[in-house]
Design a protein around this motif. Structure first.
Motif, PDB file in Angstrom:
ATOM      1  N   LYS A   1      10.870  -8.488   2.614  1.00 19.45           N
ATOM      2  CA  LYS A   1      12.002  -8.650   1.697  1.00 19.45           C
ATOM      3  C   LYS A   1      12.043  -7.514   0.666  1.00 19.45           C
ATOM      4  CE  LYS A   1      12.053 -13.695   2.159  1.00 19.45           C
ATOM      5  NZ  LYS A   1      11.941 -15.005   1.461  1.00 19.45           N
ATOM      6  N   ILE A   2      10.872  -7.123   0.204  1.00 19.31           N
ATOM      7  CA  ILE A   2      10.812  -6.035  -0.778  1.00 19.31           C
ATOM      8  C   ILE A   2      11.273  -4.726  -0.149  1.00 19.31           C
ATOM      9  CG2 ILE A   2       9.259  -4.701  -2.268  1.00 19.31           C
ATOM     10  CD1 ILE A   2       7.530  -7.271  -2.437  1.00 19.31           C
ATOM     11  N   GLU A   3      10.955  -4.556   1.101  1.00 20.46           N
ATOM     12  CA  GLU A   3      11.347  -3.338   1.821  1.00 20.46           C
ATOM     13  C   GLU A   3      12.860  -3.188   1.846  1.00 20.46           C
ATOM     14  OE1 GLU A   3      10.829   0.209   3.782  1.00 20.46           O
ATOM     15  OE2 GLU A   3       9.245  -1.091   2.958  1.00 20.46           O
ATOM     16  N   LEU A   4      13.576  -4.300   1.924  1.00 17.30           N
ATOM     17  CA  LEU A   4      15.038  -4.248   1.960  1.00 17.30           C
ATOM     18  C   LEU A   4      15.633  -3.862   0.607  1.00 17.30           C
ATOM     19  CD1 LEU A   4      15.734  -7.479   4.064  1.00 17.30           C
ATOM     20  CD2 LEU A   4      15.833  -5.102   4.840  1.00 17.30           C
ATOM     21  N   VAL A   5      14.950  -4.243  -0.477  1.00 15.15           N
ATOM     22  CA  VAL A   5      15.468  -4.012  -1.822  1.00 15.15           C
ATOM     23  C   VAL A   5      14.967  -2.697  -2.408  1.00 15.15           C
ATOM     24  CG1 VAL A   5      15.614  -4.937  -4.167  1.00 15.15           C
ATOM     25  CG2 VAL A   5      15.634  -6.498  -2.206  1.00 15.15           C
ATOM     26  N   HIS A   6      13.662  -2.433  -2.228  1.00 16.13           N
ATOM     27  CA  HIS A   6      13.041  -1.236  -2.808  1.00 16.13           C
ATOM     28  C   HIS A   6      12.232  -0.494  -1.733  1.00 16.13           C
ATOM     29  CE1 HIS A   6      14.236  -2.660  -6.744  1.00 16.13           C
ATOM     30  NE2 HIS A   6      13.500  -3.757  -6.621  1.00 16.13           N
ATOM     31  N   PRO A   7      12.902   0.070  -0.760  1.00 21.99           N
ATOM     32  CA  PRO A   7      12.173   0.719   0.342  1.00 21.99           C
ATOM     33  C   PRO A   7      11.352   1.925  -0.097  1.00 21.99           C
ATOM     34  CG  PRO A   7      14.525   1.225   0.450  1.00 21.99           C
ATOM     35  CD  PRO A   7      14.364   0.150  -0.577  1.00 21.99           C
ATOM     36  N   ASP A   8      11.711   2.566  -1.205  1.00 20.03           N
ATOM     37  CA  ASP A   8      11.021   3.781  -1.641  1.00 20.03           C
ATOM     38  C   ASP A   8       9.809   3.499  -2.525  1.00 20.03           C
ATOM     39  OD1 ASP A   8      12.918   5.279  -0.274  1.00 20.03           O
ATOM     40  OD2 ASP A   8      14.231   5.418  -2.021  1.00 20.03           O
ATOM     41  N   TYR A   9       9.594   2.245  -2.893  1.00 18.35           N
ATOM     42  CA  TYR A   9       8.454   1.932  -3.756  1.00 18.35           C
ATOM     43  C   TYR A   9       7.141   2.162  -3.003  1.00 18.35           C
ATOM     44  CZ  TYR A   9      11.136  -0.272  -7.544  1.00 18.35           C
ATOM     45  OH  TYR A   9      11.978  -0.508  -8.608  1.00 18.35           O
ATOM     46  N   PRO A  10       6.106   2.658  -3.667  1.00 18.60           N
ATOM     47  CA  PRO A  10       4.796   2.790  -3.012  1.00 18.60           C
ATOM     48  C   PRO A  10       4.212   1.409  -2.714  1.00 18.60           C
ATOM     49  CG  PRO A  10       4.638   3.330  -5.335  1.00 18.60           C
ATOM     50  CD  PRO A  10       6.093   3.187  -5.041  1.00 18.60           C
ATOM     51  N   MET A  11       3.281   1.348  -1.776  1.00 21.03           N
ATOM     52  CA  MET A  11       2.738   0.078  -1.329  1.00 21.03           C
ATOM     53  C   MET A  11       2.068  -0.698  -2.453  1.00 21.03           C
ATOM     54  SD  MET A  11       2.462  -2.141   0.983  1.00 21.03           S
ATOM     55  CE  MET A  11       3.084  -1.238   2.413  1.00 21.03           C
ATOM     56  N   VAL A  12       1.413  -0.007  -3.365  1.00 27.67           N
ATOM     57  CA  VAL A  12       0.728  -0.708  -4.450  1.00 27.67           C
ATOM     58  C   VAL A  12       1.720  -1.473  -5.318  1.00 27.67           C
ATOM     59  CG1 VAL A  12       0.777   1.257  -6.052  1.00 27.67           C
ATOM     60  CG2 VAL A  12      -1.029  -0.443  -6.253  1.00 27.67           C
ATOM     61  N   ILE A  13       2.913  -0.934  -5.501  1.00 27.91           N
ATOM     62  CA  ILE A  13       3.956  -1.611  -6.273  1.00 27.91           C
ATOM     63  C   ILE A  13       4.525  -2.775  -5.476  1.00 27.91           C
ATOM     64  CG2 ILE A  13       6.108  -1.322  -7.537  1.00 27.91           C
ATOM     65  CD1 ILE A  13       3.802   0.321  -8.606  1.00 27.91           C
ATOM     66  N   LYS A  14       4.726  -2.564  -4.191  1.00 32.70           N
ATOM     67  CA  LYS A  14       5.270  -3.630  -3.340  1.00 32.70           C
ATOM     68  C   LYS A  14       4.343  -4.836  -3.311  1.00 32.70           C
ATOM     69  CE  LYS A  14       7.892  -0.499  -0.319  1.00 32.70           C
ATOM     70  NZ  LYS A  14       8.017   0.086   1.039  1.00 32.70           N
ATOM     71  N   ARG A  15       3.037  -4.588  -3.267  1.00 36.05           N
ATOM     72  CA  ARG A  15       2.096  -5.717  -3.245  1.00 36.05           C
ATOM     73  C   ARG A  15       2.128  -6.470  -4.576  1.00 36.05           C
ATOM     74  NH1 ARG A  15      -1.762  -2.234  -0.363  1.00 36.05           N
ATOM     75  NH2 ARG A  15      -1.746  -2.792   1.847  1.00 36.05           N
TER      76      ARG A  15
END
Length: 664
Positions: A458-472
Motif C-alpha cells: 500500500k505504501i508503494e502505491l502512495v510513496h513509491p520513491d521513499y527509501p525502505m527504512v521510511i516505508k517500514r
C-alpha cells in the motif's frame, strides 16, 4: 644486564607515547561526535590528557619493562574499547551511557545485542589505530631494567601533581557567568554525560564517572525560594480560589528531616494559577492517554494513517512539543508524563525508584474523581518494572504481554491487537482513565519484521520513491492507526466516543538514527537543523466535540499531568508537580537532560553557556537568564530530593487539598 638509573628522558618518552595515543583518540572522538573541535574545551581536554599521560608513565616506570609494556597495552586497549562502545551507543540511541546504566541489568538490553552489533559503523575501528601505533613504538624502547633514586622520583611525582593541578585550574578559566553548569561543577558530578564529555573529554569523563558511581554525591543545593507569596487568583473569574494549607503547614511544623523541609518549602511557595479559561472543559469525560513509541510527524499521513491525521488536524495539535531523551528514554517519558516530575539524569528513574509511593500520580487523581484507572502494554516487564511502578502509582490494574493473549510475531507486537485486547477491560466502566503504551513503531526499521513489511504494498502505491527504512516505519505506523480506528468504531458503537478524550504523546524521536534513518526527518516540514530539535515530536489532544487548533508554545511530558488535571477539573494541588498547566499564564519551559532548556524566546545550551533566540534580534536580559538557569537547577534538584526521600509517601494528606472559593 646492566641496570641504569631513573632518567627523565625515559619518563618523558613514555609520557609522549601515551599522550599521543590519548590525543589521537580524543581528536577522533571529537570529530565523530556533535562537539566543536576548535574550542577552549578541547584545549582543556589536551591538558587533562597530558596530566593523565604523565601519571600513567610515572606508574609504569615502577614495573619491570615487559610487565609495564603489557600493562600499558592492556589499559589503552580497554580505554579504546570503551570509547568505541560509547561512539556506537551514541550512534544507536543518540546518547552516551553512564555507569548508572549498568545497574539496570544486562537482561534488559540483551534483546538488542544482535541489532546493536549489526549497527556498528566500521569506520570507528579507526579508534584502534593509536593503540596499534603505541604497541609498535613501545617495542623499540630500551629493555634495560631501571633502579630509582629518591630525589628524581620525588621531583617527577611533583611534576605529575603540578600538571594535574594546572589541568584542574583550566576548569575555572573562560567561564561565562550565565553558564548554567560551570565546568568544575560538571567535573565534580558528571551526571549529564554529553555535557561532561564535551567539557572534560571522554577519558576524564570515564574516571569521574567511576568516582561518582563509587561515591555518589549526596549534597543538593536549592538556589532560592521561587516565591514567598504565590498568586492563586484569576481576575477574569467571578471567584477567588485558594487552597487551605492547614494540613500541609501542620506537616511542616512537625517535620524534623531537613531534606523533607527543603521540598516542602520549595513546593508550597510555587507560583500557580488554579483556574483559567480552559478549566473543566473535559470534566467527567473519559480519557485514553497513549504514549506512542517513537511517534514522529512522518506517522501522520493523510492517505496511509487517516485516523492519526484526523486527530492531528481536527483536534488540538501542539507543534512545539518536545520529548527530551534521558537515560532509558521510554521509561523516563512514561514516568514523567504520569507524575509531572523531571527524571534524575544518569539514572533510570523508573527502575531506580519503582518502589516509591506515588500518591500524587495521574492515576490516583483520576481515582479520586471516581474513575476506573488502568494501564496496558503489549510487551513484558523485560525493560522496566511496570508491575511494581503502576501499582505504586495506584493504577487499578496493569495489563501486559504476560497477562493478555497476544499473538507473538516477528519484531514488536501489534498495537491494533493491543487496543482490541485492552478495550473490554475499561469500556463498560462508568468513567475510565486508560493509559496505553504502544510498541508497533519501535525500531529497527532497516530489517524485515512482521509489521515493518505488512503494508509495504500500500505504501508503494502512495510513496513509491521513499527509501525502505521510511516505508517500514510507515508500515508500523499504519498498524498503530488501525488500532485507533478500532477504538473509534467501538466507542461510537457504545455511544461513548463523544465523551472520550484521546491524548497522544511520544516517548522519544525514532531511535537508531544512523545516516539512513536521519532521512526520516527529510520527509516532513519540521525544522531538525539543531540537535535539540530532534526531540520535537507530535502531541495531540482530540475529542469529537472540540474545535481544531494549533498551539505553538513549548511543552514537554512534565507538563501533561498539570494540563490534563486542569482540563478535567480534577481535585489536585498544582504545587506538588514541577511541570505546569499549558493553558495557565506562567512562562513555559522545556527541560533537557543535560540542563539545557527551551523557553518561548529561545534555546539555552547548558554545555556551551549560550542562548539561541528563536527569532533573530531577540535578546534576553542576563538577570532573566540567571533566573531561568536557577529555576532549571532547582527543578532537577527538587526532583532528586523527592525521589530519594519518597516524598509523596509522607504527604498523602495534601494531594487532594481543600479548595476555598470566595465570591468577589
Amino acid at each position: 644486564m646492566r641496570k641504569k638509573h631513573f632518567t627523565y628522558e625515559y619518563f618523558f618518552t613514555l609520557t609522549l607515547i601515551i599522550f599521543f595515543s590519548f590525543f589521537l583518540i580524543e581528536l577522533l572522538f571529537r570529530i565523530f561526535s556533535p562537539f566543536t573541535l576548535l574550542s577552549f574545551e578541547f584545549v582543556r581536554i589536551i591538558f587533562f590528557n597530558l596530566a593523565m599521560s604523565m601519571m600513567f608513565a610515572f606508574i609504569t616506570m615502577f614495573f619491570r619493562f615487559r610487565n609495564g609494556r603489557k600493562a600499558l597495552a592492556f589499559v589503552l586497549f580497554i580505554l579504546t574499547t570503551y570509547v568505541f562502545f560509547q561512539q556506537t551507543f551514541y550512534d544507536y540511541l543518540s546518547r552516551y551511557i553512564t555507569l548508572q546504566d549498568s545497574t539496570y541489568g544486562v537482561d534488559k538490553v540483551i534483546a538488542f545485542a544482535v541489532d546493536f552489533i549489526l549497527s556498528i559503523n566500521l569506520i570507528h575501528l579507526i579508534y584502534y589505530v593509536p593503540f596499534l601505533l603505541m604497541i609498535t613504538v613501545m617495542k623499540k624502547l630500551d629493555h634495560q631494567p631501571i633502579t630509582f633514586k629518591f630525589w628524581p622520583v620525588l621531583l617527577t611525582f611533583l611534576m605529575v601533581l603540578v600538571m594535574h593541578g594546572a589541568s584542574i585550574g583550566l576548569l575555572f578559566i573562560n567561564v561565562d557567568d550565565e553558564q548554567l553548569n560551570k565546568p568544575y561543577d560538571v567535573y565534580q558530578k558528571v551526571e549529564h554525560s554529553s555535557e561532561a564529555i564535551n567539557q572534560i573529554g571522554i577519558f576524564r569523563y570515564l574516571f569521574r564517572d567511576v568516582i561518582n558511581f563509587i561515591n555518589p554525591s549526596q549534597q543538593i543545593t536549592i538556589i532560592a525560594k521561587p516565591n514567598e507569596d504565590p498568586i492563586i487568583d484569576d481576575p477574569d473569574k467571578e471567584a477567588t480560589i485558594t487552597i487551605d494549607d492547614t494540613n500541609w503547614q501542620e506537616l511542616i511544623a512537625n517535620e524534623t528531616d531537613d531534606e523533607m523541609l527543603i521540598i516542602d518549602e520549595y513546593l508550597i511557595n510555587q507560583d500557580i494559577d488554579l483556574i483559567n479559561e480552559m478549566t473543566g472543559i473535559f470534566k467527567d469525560k473519559n480519557l485514553v492517554f497513549v504514549m506512542v513509541e517513537a511517534f514522529d510527524y512522518m506517522a501522520i499521513d493523510k492517505e496511509l494513517t487517516p485516523t492519526l491525521y484526523k486527530m492531528a488536524t481536527e483536534g488540538w495539535f501542539f507543534d512545539n512539543f518536545y520529548s527530551p531523551q534521558f537515560s532509558c528514554a521510554t521509561g523516563q517519558s512514561e514516568f514523567t508524563g504520569l507524575l509531572g516530575l523531571i527524571p534524575e539524569p544518569g539514572k533510570c528513574t523508573i527502575n531506580n525508584f519503582a518502589d516509591n509511593d506515588y500518591f500524587a500520580s495521574m492515576f490516583n487523581i483520576f481515582n479520586n474523581e471516581g474513575y476506573y484507572s488502568s494501564s496496558y502494554h503489549n510487551w513484558t516487564d523485560q525493560y522496566y518494572d511496570r508491575l511494581t511502578l503502576h501499582a505504586n502509582m495506584y493504577s487499578d490494574h496493569f495489563y501486559n504481554y504476560d497477562e493478555l493473549p497476544f499473538k507473538t510475531i516477528q519484531g514488536w507486537q501489534s498495537d491494533k491487537e493491543l487496543f482490541e485486547l485492552a478495550l473490554p477491560y475499561f469500556v463498560d466502566q462508568e468513567k475510565f482513565f486508560s493509559f496505553v503504551i504502544t510498541s508497533s513503531t519501535h525500531f529497527p526499521y532497516d530489517v524485515d519484521s512482521t509489521l515493518g513489511n505488512r503494508y509495504l504494498d500500500k505504501i508503494e502505491l502512495v510513496h513509491p520513491d521513499y527509501p525502505m527504512v521510511i516505508k517500514r516505519y510507515l508500515s508500523k505506523a499504519m498498524e498503530l492507526d488501525l488500532g485507533f480506528a478500532y477504538l473509534f468504531d467501538e466507542l461510537a458503537a457504545k455511544g461513548k466516543l463523544d465523551d472520550t478524550v484521546f491524548v497522544l504523546y511520544s516517548d522519544h524521536h525514532p531511535l537508531k538514527t544512523d545516516t539512513d534513518l536521519f532521512d526520516l526527518y527529510s520527509y516532513n516540514d519540521q525544522d531538525r537543523s539543531s540537535e535539540y530539535r530532534l526531540s520535537n515530536t507530535p502531541f495531540i489532544i482530540y475529542n469529537t466535540m472540540i474545535t481544531a487548533s494549533i498551539n505553538h508554545l513549548p511543552i514537554s511530558p512534565i507538563d501533561i499531568l498539570p494540563t490534563l488535571a486542569n482540563l478535567f477539573d480534577l481535585q489536585h494541588d498544582p504545587r506538588l508537580y514541577l511541570g505546569q498547566d499549558y493553558f495557565d499564564e506562567n512562562a513555559k519551559i522545556v527541560y533537557f537532560s543535560n540542563g539545557s532548556w527551551l523557553s518561548e524566546d529561545g534555546y539555552y545550551d547548558a554545555s556551551l553557556g549560550q542562548f539561541e533566540p528563536i527569532t533573530q534580534g531577540i535578546e534576553i536580559d542576563i538577570d532573566e537568564l540567571n533566573i531561568l538557569n536557577d529555576k532549571v537547577k532547582n527543578t532537577f534538584n527538587i526532583a532528586r530530593l523527592i525521589y530519594r526521600n519518597d516524598y509523596y509517601k509522607h504527604r498523602h494528606d495534601i494531594v487532594f487539598p481543600t479548595i476555598i472559593e470566595a465570591l468577589n
